[in-house]
Motif scaffolding. Structure first.
Motif, PDB file in Angstrom:
ATOM      1  N   THR A 100       3.659   4.187  18.768  1.00 54.53           N
ATOM      2  CA  THR A 100       2.906   5.376  18.366  1.00 54.53           C
ATOM      3  C   THR A 100       2.319   5.088  16.980  1.00 54.53           C
ATOM      4  O   THR A 100       2.754   4.160  16.307  1.00 54.53           O
ATOM      5  CB  THR A 100       3.791   6.640  18.314  1.00 54.53           C
TER       6      THR A 100
ATOM      7  N   ASP B 135       2.151  11.128  17.742  1.00 53.77           N
ATOM      8  CA  ASP B 135       2.296  11.652  19.099  1.00 53.77           C
ATOM      9  C   ASP B 135       2.321  10.490  20.089  1.00 53.77           C
ATOM     10  O   ASP B 135       1.791   9.411  19.800  1.00 53.77           O
ATOM     11  CB  ASP B 135       1.114  12.583  19.432  1.00 53.77           C
TER      12      ASP B 135
ATOM     13  N   ASN C 149       4.986  21.157  24.730  1.00 56.91           N
ATOM     14  CA  ASN C 149       4.033  20.680  25.744  1.00 56.91           C
ATOM     15  C   ASN C 149       4.156  19.191  25.977  1.00 56.91           C
ATOM     16  O   ASN C 149       4.244  18.718  27.109  1.00 56.91           O
ATOM     17  CB  ASN C 149       2.605  20.940  25.255  1.00 56.91           C
ATOM     18  N   MET C 150       4.129  18.447  24.853  1.00 53.03           N
ATOM     19  CA  MET C 150       4.205  16.987  24.928  1.00 53.03           C
ATOM     20  C   MET C 150       5.526  16.569  25.588  1.00 53.03           C
ATOM     21  O   MET C 150       5.556  15.713  26.471  1.00 53.03           O
ATOM     22  CB  MET C 150       4.064  16.422  23.513  1.00 53.03           C
TER      23      MET C 150
ATOM     24  N   ASP D 123      -2.372   9.091  14.996  1.00 52.12           N
ATOM     25  CA  ASP D 123      -2.212  10.095  16.064  1.00 52.12           C
ATOM     26  C   ASP D 123      -1.104  11.075  15.717  1.00 52.12           C
ATOM     27  O   ASP D 123      -0.526  11.709  16.626  1.00 52.12           O
ATOM     28  CB  ASP D 123      -1.862   9.411  17.397  1.00 52.12           C
TER      29      ASP D 123
ATOM     30  N   ASN E 223      14.103  12.657  19.159  1.00 55.25           N
ATOM     31  CA  ASN E 223      13.328  13.808  18.718  1.00 55.25           C
ATOM     32  C   ASN E 223      14.258  14.800  18.024  1.00 55.25           C
ATOM     33  O   ASN E 223      15.208  15.259  18.667  1.00 55.25           O
ATOM     34  CB  ASN E 223      12.711  14.454  19.972  1.00 55.25           C
TER      35      ASN E 223
ATOM     36  N   GLU F 111       5.403  17.125  29.268  1.00 54.94           N
ATOM     37  CA  GLU F 111       4.585  16.116  29.978  1.00 54.94           C
ATOM     38  C   GLU F 111       5.382  14.827  30.159  1.00 54.94           C
ATOM     39  O   GLU F 111       5.301  14.166  31.197  1.00 54.94           O
ATOM     40  CB  GLU F 111       3.325  15.793  29.155  1.00 54.94           C
ATOM     41  N   ILE F 112       6.144  14.477  29.134  1.00 55.98           N
ATOM     42  CA  ILE F 112       6.939  13.246  29.223  1.00 55.98           C
ATOM     43  C   ILE F 112       8.007  13.401  30.318  1.00 55.98           C
ATOM     44  O   ILE F 112       8.234  12.501  31.124  1.00 55.98           O
ATOM     45  CB  ILE F 112       7.585  12.899  27.858  1.00 55.98           C
TER      46      ILE F 112
ATOM     47  N   LEU G 286       8.331  16.270  18.639  1.00 55.95           N
ATOM     48  CA  LEU G 286       7.382  16.412  19.744  1.00 55.95           C
ATOM     49  C   LEU G 286       7.269  17.883  20.114  1.00 55.95           C
ATOM     50  O   LEU G 286       8.274  18.605  20.135  1.00 55.95           O
ATOM     51  CB  LEU G 286       7.871  15.626  20.966  1.00 55.95           C
ATOM     52  N   SER G 287       6.036  18.309  20.420  1.00 54.70           N
ATOM     53  CA  SER G 287       5.845  19.716  20.791  1.00 54.70           C
ATOM     54  C   SER G 287       6.445  19.956  22.176  1.00 54.70           C
ATOM     55  O   SER G 287       6.689  19.011  22.936  1.00 54.70           O
ATOM     56  CB  SER G 287       4.360  20.035  20.820  1.00 54.70           C
TER      57      SER G 287
ATOM     58  N   ASP H 182       1.131   8.494  23.289  1.00 52.88           N
ATOM     59  CA  ASP H 182      -0.058   8.396  24.121  1.00 52.88           C
ATOM     60  C   ASP H 182       0.414   8.405  25.588  1.00 52.88           C
ATOM     61  O   ASP H 182       1.018   7.442  26.066  1.00 52.88           O
ATOM     62  CB  ASP H 182      -0.772   7.076  23.756  1.00 52.88           C
ATOM     63  N   LEU H 183       0.111   9.517  26.274  1.00 49.95           N
ATOM     64  CA  LEU H 183       0.684   9.689  27.616  1.00 49.95           C
ATOM     65  C   LEU H 183       0.136   8.679  28.627  1.00 49.95           C
ATOM     66  O   LEU H 183       0.840   8.274  29.551  1.00 49.95           O
ATOM     67  CB  LEU H 183       0.442  11.116  28.112  1.00 49.95           C
TER      68      LEU H 183
END
Ligand code: PLP
Length: 470
Positions: free
Chosen positions: A231, A238, A271-272, A235, A259, A275-276, A268-269, A240-241
């Protein structure tokens, strides 16, 4: 007649064995040629994508001639290990390097301090506020009342397991019970056991970098391979998905998440994080979630425990939250099956964590005083002050949202963090860690902001000055 047949077959077998070893020698020569070429082209010894193709093709060939996958895996693993050893000879080794560099630096600082040198320790990852009084009281009380301290359960003290389960159930709405919790002598051991019981030789582990180097050494110890998912400061650290998904396509057994992150302080939010988790589910990757810095955060911290349908291992420790680094007590949370497998490691190697330590940990969880909260809040305030000080120098960084570290990049062109850290230690008596310990970050420093306020301020001013004169 039968004897003669047997002797004949054995002769034939010896001849096949000799063919086998001749083929291995032919393979060695080829491997050596490839190694020289890679070195000339400045390529890494191990390319996980190519290694994966080699393994798959070997297993497919084995299947064609009726050899089972388990045996084929063991054989190719042996053969690949030999190739890596051949090609690594004479090259700088990196696999276990980072973690031992960290240990060497810490030892060097300790030796200097023992000789009476006064250092400002911005290198060391421990909170350094007083352990809560309730913890010490309980340890003393227990020792005073206990004429003999006996062996205990390898799973942990039931009352401590229950208290941890209740706390997490309240916090995350989970339905954890005792059988989901295992007590370890430190988060490092919990991480080691998680990795060791999940990996087979040559299995891959995705690690988002920069990362605490212990993950790498645990993977190396288990004979696994690292797939780094870098990372970047640009960025805001964050993940990169797309890059992560490409990595997950290489079929790692585990993805390690930390985290809030050590060293960047990134949180990490939701949302992020979600997604992970989605990607981990899609590729059936086990998520090893190291959440030891959760209580040092200025923003909400998502947890793997909020995703009960993900295969996961959650690790937390009393070290950071309650300033109990030297007490060595932590825990892992996972499915019953995983916990049972990890428990065998504790059983085999340690028997159990001493009861007095577990009683003290239980007192930490039950403590209603503000001792630990005050210590942690103080560190968060120092962190803001440290960021202000750093802004006066030639650095750029993402202000940490969690943890107690800052990970600034030195803007000076061509600066080498390892040399600069050494210079800071020798000339300015300030301990810091070079970014190279956490991945390919040669122009970054990691500063731990846990010394008293005045020392942190002086330390950072010295760093800014040293940078100006560099
Ligand atoms: N995880 C991270 C990210 C850490 O930085 C550390 C310690 O520095 C640990 C886990 C483990 O701490 P302990 O073994 O003291 O529980």
């Amino acid at each position: 007649m039968k004897d003669q047949d047997l002797a004949k077959l054995r002769r034939e077998l010896r001849s096949v064995d000799s063919d086998l070893i001749a083929i291995q020698a032919r393979r060695d020569r080829l491997v050596s040629k490839i190694g020289k070429l890679k070195k000339r082209l400045n390529l890494a010894v191990v390319d996980p994508a190519i290694e994966r193709v080699a393994i798959d093709s070997f297993i497919a060939s084995a299947a064609k001639v009726g050899i089972d996958e388990t045996y084929a895996r063991r054989l190719i693993s042996l053969v690949i290990q030999r190739s890596v050893e051949t090609q690594t000879r004479g090259r700088r080794r990196r696999i276990t390097g980072r973690d031992s560099m960290l240990k060497q630096l810490s030892e060097m600082m300790l030796r200097a301090e023992r000789k009476g040198r006064r250092l400002i320790r911005l290198d060391i990852g421990e909170p350094r506020f007083r352990t809560p009084r309730a913890v010490i009281r309980e340890a003393k009380r227990y020792l005073d009342r206990t004429p003999m301290m006996l062996y205990g359960s390898s799973a942990g003290l039931p009352a401590l397991q229950d208290a941890i389960a209740q706390r997490l159930n309240r916090q995350y709405g989970t339905k954890l019970g005792r059988s989901n919790i295992l007590i370890f002598p430190g988060g490092r051991f919990a991480i080691f056991a998680s990795i060791f019981t999940t990996l087979s030789s040559l299995d891959r582990v995705a690690i988002c970098q920069p990362a605490w180097p212990a993950y790498e050494s645990c993977v190396a110890f288990a004979g696994g391979r690292i797939l780094a998912v870098p990372t970047r400061l640009e960025d805001h650290w964050d993940i990169d998905l797309t890059a992560l998904e490409e990595t997950l396509k290489l079929d790692p057994k585990i993805i390690v998440l930390n985290n809030p992150n050590n060293p960047t302080g990134k949180v990490l939010s939701k949302n992020m994080f979600g997604e992970i988790m989605e990607l981990a589910r899609k590729y059936r990757t086990v998520v090893l979630s190291d959440e030891v810095y959760t209580t040092y955060s200025s923003v909400p911290v998502p947890s793997v425990l909020e995703y009960p349908d993900t295969q996961s291992i959650y690790v937390n420790s009393f070290s950071k939250e309650f300033s109990m680094t030297g007490w060595r007590v932590a825990y892992a949370v996972a499915s019953e099956g995983r916990i049972a497998r990890m428990r065998r490691i504790v059983e085999t190697s340690l028997t159990n964590v001493p009861e007095v330590i577990q009683r003290a940990a239980l007192a930490a969880l039950k403590d209603t005083s503000t001792d630990a909260v005050t210590g942690r809040n103080r560190i968060r305030r120092r962190l803001s002050m440290a960021c202000e000080e750093l802004r006066r120098g030639d650095f750029e960084f993402h202000p940490p949202e969690g943890g107690f570290y800052v990970f600034p990049r030195m803007r000076r062109k061509g600066i080498d963090a390892e040399k600069f850290s050494k210079y800071l230690f020798e000339k300015y008596a300030v301990g810091v860690l070079p970014g190279t310990i956490f991945g390919e970050y040669p122009d970054f420093l990691r500063l731990a902001i846990t010394e008293p306020e005045a020392a942190v301020r002086t330390g950072i001013r010295r760093i800014v000055k040293a940078m100006d004169e560099w």
